[in-house]
Design an enzyme around this catalytic site. Structure first.
Site, PDB file in Angstrom:
ATOM      1  N   ASN A   6       5.397  73.822 -13.726  1.00 12.79           N
ATOM      2  CA  ASN A   6       5.871  74.589 -12.584  1.00 12.79           C
ATOM      3  C   ASN A   6       7.282  75.035 -12.923  1.00 12.79           C
ATOM      4  OD1 ASN A   6       6.671  75.648 -10.142  1.00 12.79           O
ATOM      5  ND2 ASN A   6       6.140  73.858  -8.923  1.00 12.79           N
ATOM      6  N   ARG A  64       1.665  77.006 -12.706  1.00 10.65           N
ATOM      7  CA  ARG A  64       1.708  77.440 -11.308  1.00 10.65           C
ATOM      8  C   ARG A  64       2.446  78.771 -11.242  1.00 10.65           C
ATOM      9  NH1 ARG A  64       5.683  76.610  -6.907  1.00 10.65           N
ATOM     10  NH2 ARG A  64       4.599  76.956  -4.930  1.00 10.65           N
ATOM     11  N   HIS A 153       0.974  78.695  -0.754  1.00 13.51           N
ATOM     12  CA  HIS A 153       0.583  77.274  -0.673  1.00 13.51           C
ATOM     13  C   HIS A 153      -0.932  77.108  -0.828  1.00 13.51           C
ATOM     14  CE1 HIS A 153       4.454  76.368   1.831  1.00 13.51           C
ATOM     15  NE2 HIS A 153       4.676  76.223   0.538  1.00 13.51           N
ATOM     16  N   ARG A 214      14.532  79.018   5.566  1.00 11.39           N
ATOM     17  CA  ARG A 214      13.932  80.319   5.877  1.00 11.39           C
ATOM     18  C   ARG A 214      13.619  80.419   7.363  1.00 11.39           C
ATOM     19  NH1 ARG A 214       9.293  80.058   1.407  1.00 11.39           N
ATOM     20  NH2 ARG A 214      10.396  78.303   0.464  1.00 11.39           N
ATOM     21  N   ASP A 255      17.305  69.338   5.541  1.00 12.29           N
ATOM     22  CA  ASP A 255      16.415  68.206   5.304  1.00 12.29           C
ATOM     23  C   ASP A 255      15.985  67.619   6.653  1.00 12.29           C
ATOM     24  OD1 ASP A 255      15.484  65.462   4.790  1.00 12.29           O
ATOM     25  OD2 ASP A 255      16.237  65.770   2.757  1.00 12.29           O
ATOM     26  N   ARG A 257      14.748  64.826   7.385  1.00 15.49           N
ATOM     27  CA  ARG A 257      15.188  63.446   7.594  1.00 15.49           C
ATOM     28  C   ARG A 257      16.563  63.405   8.245  1.00 15.49           C
ATOM     29  NH1 ARG A 257      13.932  61.841   1.456  1.00 15.49           N
ATOM     30  NH2 ARG A 257      14.910  63.899   1.318  1.00 15.49           N
ATOM     31  N   GLY A 303       6.027  67.127   2.133  1.00 16.59           N
ATOM     32  CA  GLY A 303       7.076  66.152   2.410  1.00 16.59           C
ATOM     33  C   GLY A 303       7.274  65.816   3.866  1.00 16.59           C
ATOM     34  N   GLY A 305       5.233  66.854   6.461  1.00 13.70           N
ATOM     35  CA  GLY A 305       3.940  66.566   7.053  1.00 13.70           C
ATOM     36  C   GLY A 305       3.455  65.156   6.781  1.00 13.70           C
ATOM     37  N   GLU A 357      -0.586  69.057  -5.979  1.00 11.50           N
ATOM     38  CA  GLU A 357      -0.801  70.388  -6.539  1.00 11.50           C
ATOM     39  C   GLU A 357      -1.038  70.336  -8.049  1.00 11.50           C
ATOM     40  OE1 GLU A 357       1.547  73.671  -4.228  1.00 11.50           O
ATOM     41  OE2 GLU A 357       2.790  71.863  -4.244  1.00 11.50           O
TER      42      GLU A 357
END
Length: 370
Positions: A6, A64, A153, A214, A255, A257, A303, A305, A357
């Site tokens: 990737n 990828r 995705h 985004r 992030d 978190r 991450g 989800g 992936e």
């Protein structure tokens, strides 16, 4: 033994996948390509990768590639003509495809005697019906420039849809499901019988859900407004929408978190960011339930989800009348395994399904070559 690469503009993520033992195999990341303290270019990065892995055992390389346009709708063996076609697609994905192309070129030079296969994030969404794929633009203009909804995705969505079916003990062809891929980039996809029929990302990975940096969905007039009123040029508009919006724009951090920690501490901006993020997910779930007609499963992945229980709970709150519920105890489990987090007997199975992936790419490469 499939080497999966990737390649981004300044990094190469790699993994050697042995399909007889998916947990085995070297994996890692070469960062800061072309930057101080890093390797000078992608060829040097690939040399470093091959020093870390057993190159003699590699039978194929899977790459990828984010955007395949309308031409590439399935994994494709790379030759010079394919590389040239990928260069033609750079305007559709200027942030993603150039790094992938450079990585392919470097890998073909380093491993010239094995097949190289490009696996496209957009390919899974080639099944979008015209009503879902078409923007209401001038037809000739859109056709001339390939302006349509492609979706992204796809590699993750296809993998998670299959694993969700396995988890529920049902064939993927019999399931209508929604896959929520929530990472720094985020998307939602409606899948009927294993085929993508609607997805939130469009011409580019900017449309749809709120993401780390985004904006996701906007009034289409906002970019023009920013140009006329805020004085931003087109590069400045792109900078705002792609890198200074989303969670970062709302809460000052990208992030989830950190957003959750700030929210727990009473930070109003973080609380609003969390609410906007989850509201957008819930709105799409409702819309895609309508698209599918019957909904059997919802799968959270990537991450956020996989690891953010408060997001899962808030995003589906208030949907019990549609048979969508989250069991508080199951949702709070720290397990990293695929699991059902809805109550027993719920009409819609809500699941957490870790994505992989690299494994998906390796499986697709093997299927193509055999």
């Amino acid at each position: 033994m499939i080497l999966v690469l990737n390649s981004g503009s300044s990094s190469v993520k790699y993994r050697v996948v042995d399909l007889t033992d998916a947990e085995a195999g070297e994996r890692g990341l070469v960062e800061r390509i072309g930057e101080p303290g890093g390797v000078p270019d992608h060829r040097a990065a690939l040399k470093q990768v091959l020093e870390r892995v057993n190159a003699a055992g590699v039978t194929a390389v899977g790459h990828r590639v984010v955007h395949g346009g309308e031409r590439f709708r399935a994994p494709t063996v790379v030759d010079d003509a394919v590389l040239e076609a990928l260069r033609d697609l750079v305007p559709l994905a200027p942030l993603h495809n150039p790094g992938g192309i450079i990585g392919i070129e470097a890998a073909r030079a380093a491993l010239p005697d094995v097949p190289h296969v490009a696996v496209f994030d957009t390919a899974f969404h080639a099944t979008l019906p015209p009503a879902a794929a078409t923007y209401a633009l001038d037809r000739e203009l859109a056709a001339r420039h390939g302006i349509r909804r492609y979706g992204f995705h796809g590699t993750s969505c296809a993998f998670v849809a299959g694993r969700t079916a396995d988890l529920l003990g049902r064939p993927v062809a019999a399931l209508n499901q929604i896959v929520l891929h929530l990472g720094n980039g985020a998307s939602v996809t409606a899948i009927a019988g294993g085929r993508s029929v609607e997805t939130s990302m469009g011409l580019t990975p900017l449309e749809g859900l709120v993401m780390g940096t985004r904006s996701g969905d906007l009034d289409p007039a906002v970019p023009g407004f920013l140009h006329r009123v805020a004085g931003l040029d087109f590069a400045g508009v792109d900078e705002v929408l792609l890198r200074r919006s989303g969670l970062l724009g709302l809460a000052g951090v990208n992030d989830m978190r950190t957003v959750l920690s700030l929210r727990d501490a009473g930070d109003e901006a973080a609380t609003l960011a969390f609410d906007v993020y989850c509201h957008r997910i819930r709105k799409y779930v409702g819309a895609y339930h309508a698209v599918l007609g019957r909904l059997d499963a919802i799968a959270f992945t990537a991450g956020v989800g996989e690891h953010a229980a408060p997001v899962r709970a808030a995003a589906l709150a208030g949907l019990s009348g549609w048979g969508i519920e989250v069991d508080e105890t199951r949702n709070a489990s720290p397990s990293r395994e695929a699991r059902v987090i809805s109550p027993d007997g719920a009409r819609v199975a809500v699941c957490v399904v870790p994505t992989d992936e690299e494994l998906s790419i390796a499986e697709q490469v093997t299927a193509l070559l055999t």
